[in-house]
Design a protein around this motif. Structure first.
Motif, PDB file in Angstrom:
ATOM      1  N   THR A 294       0.665  -1.242   0.185  1.00 26.32           N
ATOM      2  CA  THR A 294      -0.023  -0.442   0.088  1.00 26.32           C
ATOM      3  C   THR A 294       0.785   1.296  -0.382  1.00 26.32           C
ATOM      4  O   THR A 294       0.491   2.148  -0.709  1.00 26.32           O
ATOM      5  N   ILE A 350      -8.132 -11.246  -5.427  1.00 22.28           N
ATOM      6  CA  ILE A 350      -8.686 -10.276  -5.351  1.00 22.28           C
ATOM      7  C   ILE A 350      -8.291  -9.325  -5.471  1.00 22.28           C
ATOM      8  O   ILE A 350      -7.415  -8.245  -6.534  1.00 22.28           O
ATOM      9  N   LEU A 351      -7.091  -8.687  -4.003  1.00 21.54           N
ATOM     10  CA  LEU A 351      -6.152  -7.283  -3.731  1.00 21.54           C
ATOM     11  C   LEU A 351      -5.178  -7.592  -4.460  1.00 21.54           C
ATOM     12  O   LEU A 351      -4.756  -7.246  -4.957  1.00 21.54           O
ATOM     13  N   TYR A 353      -4.185  -9.251  -7.080  1.00 18.70           N
ATOM     14  CA  TYR A 353      -4.208  -9.211  -8.479  1.00 18.70           C
ATOM     15  C   TYR A 353      -4.146  -7.488  -9.222  1.00 18.70           C
ATOM     16  O   TYR A 353      -3.942  -7.571  -9.860  1.00 18.70           O
ATOM     17  N   GLN A 354      -5.186  -6.570  -8.162  1.00 25.38           N
ATOM     18  CA  GLN A 354      -5.436  -5.148  -8.800  1.00 25.38           C
ATOM     19  C   GLN A 354      -3.948  -4.839  -8.316  1.00 25.38           C
ATOM     20  O   GLN A 354      -3.428  -4.202  -8.645  1.00 25.38           O
ATOM     21  N   PHE A 355      -3.509  -5.242  -7.131  1.00 20.88           N
ATOM     22  CA  PHE A 355      -2.200  -4.479  -7.173  1.00 20.88           C
ATOM     23  C   PHE A 355      -1.129  -5.150  -7.362  1.00 20.88           C
ATOM     24  O   PHE A 355      -0.106  -4.026  -8.712  1.00 20.88           O
ATOM     25  N   ASP A 356      -0.760  -5.949  -8.332  1.00 24.07           N
ATOM     26  CA  ASP A 356      -0.346  -7.091  -9.986  1.00 24.07           C
ATOM     27  C   ASP A 356      -0.391  -5.797 -10.631  1.00 24.07           C
ATOM     28  O   ASP A 356       0.264  -5.450 -11.201  1.00 24.07           O
ATOM     29  N   ARG A 357      -1.802  -6.096 -10.675  1.00 23.00           N
ATOM     30  CA  ARG A 357      -1.756  -4.888 -12.597  1.00 23.00           C
ATOM     31  C   ARG A 357      -1.251  -3.858 -12.225  1.00 23.00           C
ATOM     32  O   ARG A 357      -0.890  -3.063 -13.326  1.00 23.00           O
ATOM     33  N   ARG A 358      -1.449  -3.114 -11.397  1.00 23.92           N
ATOM     34  CA  ARG A 358      -0.847  -1.319 -11.080  1.00 23.92           C
ATOM     35  C   ARG A 358       0.306  -2.102 -10.824  1.00 23.92           C
ATOM     36  O   ARG A 358       1.025  -0.135 -12.178  1.00 23.92           O
TER      37      ARG A 358
END
Length: 359
Positions: A294, A350-351, A353-358
């Motif tokens: 974060t 899910i969290l 995955y989102q951090f990985d995409r960013r």
């Protein structure tokens, strides 16, 4: 497994050890305070209380498993993030998702290890500690409510045992025999009994009542042989709480309860909670990843730990509320015990995955 994976796992394990070193002494102190409340002059001594708290340390470790996974992950990965080592590892091609999978493997090792401790160490030690405490409190004459009440049923025969004495012999035995029309055929009361081989008991100081053609016939006997219907497990095991049982004992107890016509949902819950706790531990270690990424350059590890404690505490309380509500309303055992940890595990993925995409 390359050198970076091993380095990440080593630091996460160090985080687990640090979290356990912080949490176990704290909760052990709470347990000791609770045990000292039961200390009495004539039976349960403070030295026994300390010994029992030490014997239940493995159970405390098991219960704190999800907390240790979350806080240990935050500490282990947080230190790497603070020292910029995690950033350096990511420049070699390590994605956030791959770091999460390494953390998941580490959490899986922790979960399996805790399962082994639970089955072969925590359960036997906790049961022995409870038996020791019951034997100590039995010496105190002012304690009138020692032990647990036992019930059993076999056909039209119902039996209750009020308590066990300090030699684990039954005290206050009542046997009810009912006719097919549910009217009481006979009633037997014995002040205490001696357990013999082959599930045979000798009832002592017996008062027996029979009803024949509407007339009550009372007989007083010094002793009476009785074939026990408490089969499959020892009386000491039957008086133990469900959270002290191993998986093998829980399966045996569930079979015993079904054979004696008693509800088994509490022990089914305890059995499936062991699986649910393992899933919860894996979900907690994955939740440490969002805490780490974060604000990866933030030096405030203490604030992350504080938030982690709050998240872990709220998760634990919520899970216990769901389990108790399911027990109260007799909901599906598997759904109640598995769904909340599995849902949290999905949220963590899910969290990640989102951090990985960013990134």
């Amino acid at each position: 497994m390359n050198i970076f994976s091993r380095y990440l796992m080593r630091n996460i394990f160090i985080g687990f050890a640090a979290a356990a070193g912080l949490l176990i002494p704290l909760f052990t102190t709470f347990n000791l305070v609770n045990e000292l409340d039961d200390v009495s002059a004539g039976g349960y001594h403070w030295t026994q209380a300390i010994l029992i708290v030490l014997m239940t340390l493995p159970r405390t470790l098991i219960d704190l498993g999800p907390f240790i996974a979350l806080l240990g992950g935050i500490v282990g990965l947080g230190q790497l993030s603070k020292s910029m080592e995690l950033t350096a590892i990511r420049t070699t091609g390590f994605s956030i998702f791959r770091i999460a999978m390494v953390a998941l493997c580490t959490g899986l090792i922790l979960t399996v290890s805790l399962g082994v401790v639970d089955e072969w160490f925590a359960s036997p030690l906790q049961q022995y500690a409870l038996q020791m405490k019951n034997a100590a409190t039995a010496l105190d004459g002012s304690n009138e409510s020692q032990g647990n009440i036992l019930w059993a049923r076999s056909g039209n025969e119902f039996v209750t045992v009020k308590a066990l004495d300090d030699h684990n012999q039954p005290v206050g035995i009542e046997v009810f025999y009912y006719r097919p029309d549910r009217s009481l055929a006979s009633y037997v009361y014995a002040s205490h009994a001696t357990v013999l081989d082959g599930n045979m008991w000798t009832l002592n100081h017996v008062s027996e009542k029979n009803w024949v053609n509407g007339k009550e016939i009372v007989e007083v006997k010094e002793s009476l042989k009785w074939q026990s219907i408490f089969t499959g497990m020892t009386l000491e095991e039957l008086t133990m709480p469900s959270d002290s049982f191993s998986i093998k004992q829980l399966n045996q107890y569930i079979v015993y309860l079904k054979n004696t016509g008693q509800p088994s949902i509490e022990f089914n819950m305890a059995l499936w909670q062991k699986i649910g706790r393992g899933i919860l531990t894996l979900a907690m270690i994955l939740l440490a990843i969002p805490f780490t990424f974060t604000a990866p350059r933030s030096p405030g590890l203490g604030s992350r730990l504080a938030i982690g404690v709050i998240v872990g505490l709220l998760t634990y309380i919520s899970y216990q509320i769901v389990v108790n509500v399911g027990l109260l309303f007799r909901l599906n055992v598997e759904m109640v015990t598995i769904t909340p940890p599995a849902f949290l595990l999905i949220i963590a993925l899910i969290l990640i995955y989102q951090f990985d995409r960013r990134s």
